[in-house]
Design an enzyme around this catalytic site. Structure first.
Site, short mmCIF file in Angstrom:
data_model
loop_
_atom_site.label_atom_id
_atom_site.label_comp_id
_atom_site.label_asym_id
_atom_site.label_seq_id
_atom_site.Cartn_x
_atom_site.Cartn_y
_atom_site.Cartn_z
N GLN A 17 3.88 38.84 146.19
CA GLN A 17 5.23 38.24 145.45
C GLN A 17 5.42 37.24 146.53
OE1 GLN A 17 6.40 39.34 142.64
NE2 GLN A 17 8.39 38.06 142.44
N ASN A 54 9.71 45.66 143.53
CA ASN A 54 9.70 44.81 142.46
C ASN A 54 10.22 45.62 141.41
OD1 ASN A 54 9.03 42.51 140.74
ND2 ASN A 54 8.06 41.67 142.49
N HIS A 86 13.33 47.21 142.97
CA HIS A 86 13.16 47.59 144.44
C HIS A 86 13.57 48.97 144.39
CE1 HIS A 86 11.67 43.85 145.59
NE2 HIS A 86 12.87 43.29 145.90
N HIS A 88 10.10 43.49 153.20
CA HIS A 88 10.93 42.50 152.37
C HIS A 88 11.22 41.34 153.53
CE1 HIS A 88 12.93 39.96 149.65
NE2 HIS A 88 12.72 41.06 148.77
N GLU A 103 5.46 39.17 149.63
CA GLU A 103 5.66 40.74 149.62
C GLU A 103 4.25 41.28 149.04
OE1 GLU A 103 9.51 41.31 147.60
OE2 GLU A 103 9.73 39.09 148.03
C1 GAL Z 1 12.49 39.85 145.58
C2 GAL Z 1 12.69 39.55 144.20
C3 GAL Z 1 13.62 38.24 144.01
C4 GAL Z 1 15.07 38.84 144.71
C5 GAL Z 1 14.59 39.34 146.17
C6 GAL Z 1 15.89 39.94 146.94
O1 GAL Z 1 11.43 40.49 145.87
O2 GAL Z 1 11.37 39.21 143.59
O3 GAL Z 1 13.82 38.31 142.78
O4 GAL Z 1 15.63 39.98 144.02
O5 GAL Z 1 13.75 40.33 146.20
O6 GAL Z 1 16.78 38.94 147.03
#
Ligand code: GAL
Length: 341
Positions: free
Chosen positions: A281, A77, A103, A173, A308
């Site tokens: 998330q 994040n 990330h 993810h 996540e």
């Molecule tokens: C998530 C994030 C999103 C987007 C995604 C990857 O963890 O919160 O905003 O970036 O990853 O595409």
């Protein structure tokens, strides 16, 4: 248990590993510790692959956009202004999203070669030694990620040990589609998210304001099961910022209880997830756009949902959030499991 060549780049080869029992088949790679496939035996005895993934293995070498199935670390994040301080010293990460870090930056752990340190019938461990200063973080970190096959799902263990105080905040993810990865959007999935509070963001850059707000009376209230699409298009300002759900929920931290119960409306597959981490998330795949997916599938917006598990976004810069700090010389471990009925 099966090992196969997966893909190569100019310097190394990557492999895939498969674990299976009568209900679950899991295929992972030492490229990013990535979950490539997760097949679940559906109520009508058919195997359904319930995670999104790329058709072309080479796409995983550059998995810095969707992060399909990858292990994200050292800090998942966002980190505001891509900077933080520890013990009076300032550390800088790369600014890979607006002025912030997402990330951990362009050299994320989801595109690294992990070492397989154990491969048993029902379990595989990937390990990585990350030198001090890697991605900008202090401390030499030894991290491992273990995938354990359960009778009805998988459990993911993250373990970290550092010779200096540092941040340890890993997630996986995966994008789930419980009707099968090729089934289109997840808007009719039923979702129950057992969280009473969430952390709103300041604006479209998705850094939390630091507030912890009740979900009561908002589109973020999933305490009673409802379809993901029910309130997703409401004009709530938080959903306008992020183009759908892309928010951290505060978990009740009852490890024995699922924090999520999700059900595919066509497959009738129910997934229950458990964790000992403080947040999750919930991301509704808002940015997915014409991704060349497995079996020739083109994935579009909302074709998968991510759950996540994590320390809250930007926790290192937010004193009111649980600290993501790993103390020097103390091993810590976190786990998340996804189980299917
Ligand atoms: C998530 C994030 C999103 C987007 C995604 C990857 O963890 O919160 O905003 O970036 O990853 O595409």
């Amino acid at each position: 248990m099966k090992k196969e060549h997966f893909v190569s780049d100019t310097t190394q080869d990557y492999y895939s590993y498969q674990l299976e029992n009568s209900k679950i088949k899991l295929r992972v790679s030492d490229l990013g510790g990535t979950i490539l496939n997760l097949w679940v035996k559906s109520p009508n005895e058919k195997w359904l692959d319930v995670v999104l993934g790329y058709e072309d293995p080479k796409a995983y070498l550059q998995n810095t956009d969707t992060y399909f199935g990858g292990v994200v670390g050292r800090n998942c994040n966002r980190t505001e202004n891509a900077t933080f301080s520890l013990k009076g010293r300032k550390y800088n990460l790369s600014k890979n999203e607006n002025n912030n870090n997402l990330h951990s930056g362009p050299d994320g752990f989801q595109i690294r070669l992990w070492k397989v340190t154990s491969f048993l019938e029902d379990r595989i461990t990937f390990s990585l030694d990350s030198p001090a200063g890697d991605q900008g973080f202090p401390g030499e970190l030894k991290v491992s990620v273990t995938y354990q096959l359960l009778a009805d799902g998988i459990q993911i263990f993250y373990e970290g040990l550092s010779n200096e105080e540092t941040i340890f905040n890993f997630t996986n993810h995966s994008y789930f589609n419980l009707n099968g990865h090729q089934s289109g959007d997840v808007l009719q999935h039923q979702l129950q998210l057992l969280a009473d509070f969430y952390t709103p963001v300041k604006d479209a850059a998705s850094i939390p304001s630091g507030e912890i707000l009740s979900v009561e009376g908002t589109p973020f209230d999933f305490r009673e099961s409802k379809s993901i699409g029910k309130d997703l298009f409401s004009n709530h300002v938080q959903l306008q910022y992020t183009g759908g759900y892309d928010h951290n929920f505060v978990l009740r931290q009852e490890e024995e209880q699922p924090f999520v119960v999700a059900k595919g409306d066509h497959s009738n597959i129910t997934m229950k997830a458990y964790t000992n981490l403080p947040g999750v998330q919930f991301y509704s795949g808002n940015f997915l756009k014409n991704e060349a997916g497995k079996e020739g599938t083109i994935y579009r917006q909302h074709n998968g949902l991510c759950l996540e598990t994590q320390f809250f976004p930007n926790a290192i810069n937010t004193p009111s959030f649980t600290s993501p700090i790993l103390p020097k010389d103390i091993k810590k471990s976190f786990w998340t499991s996804y189980r299917f009925e």
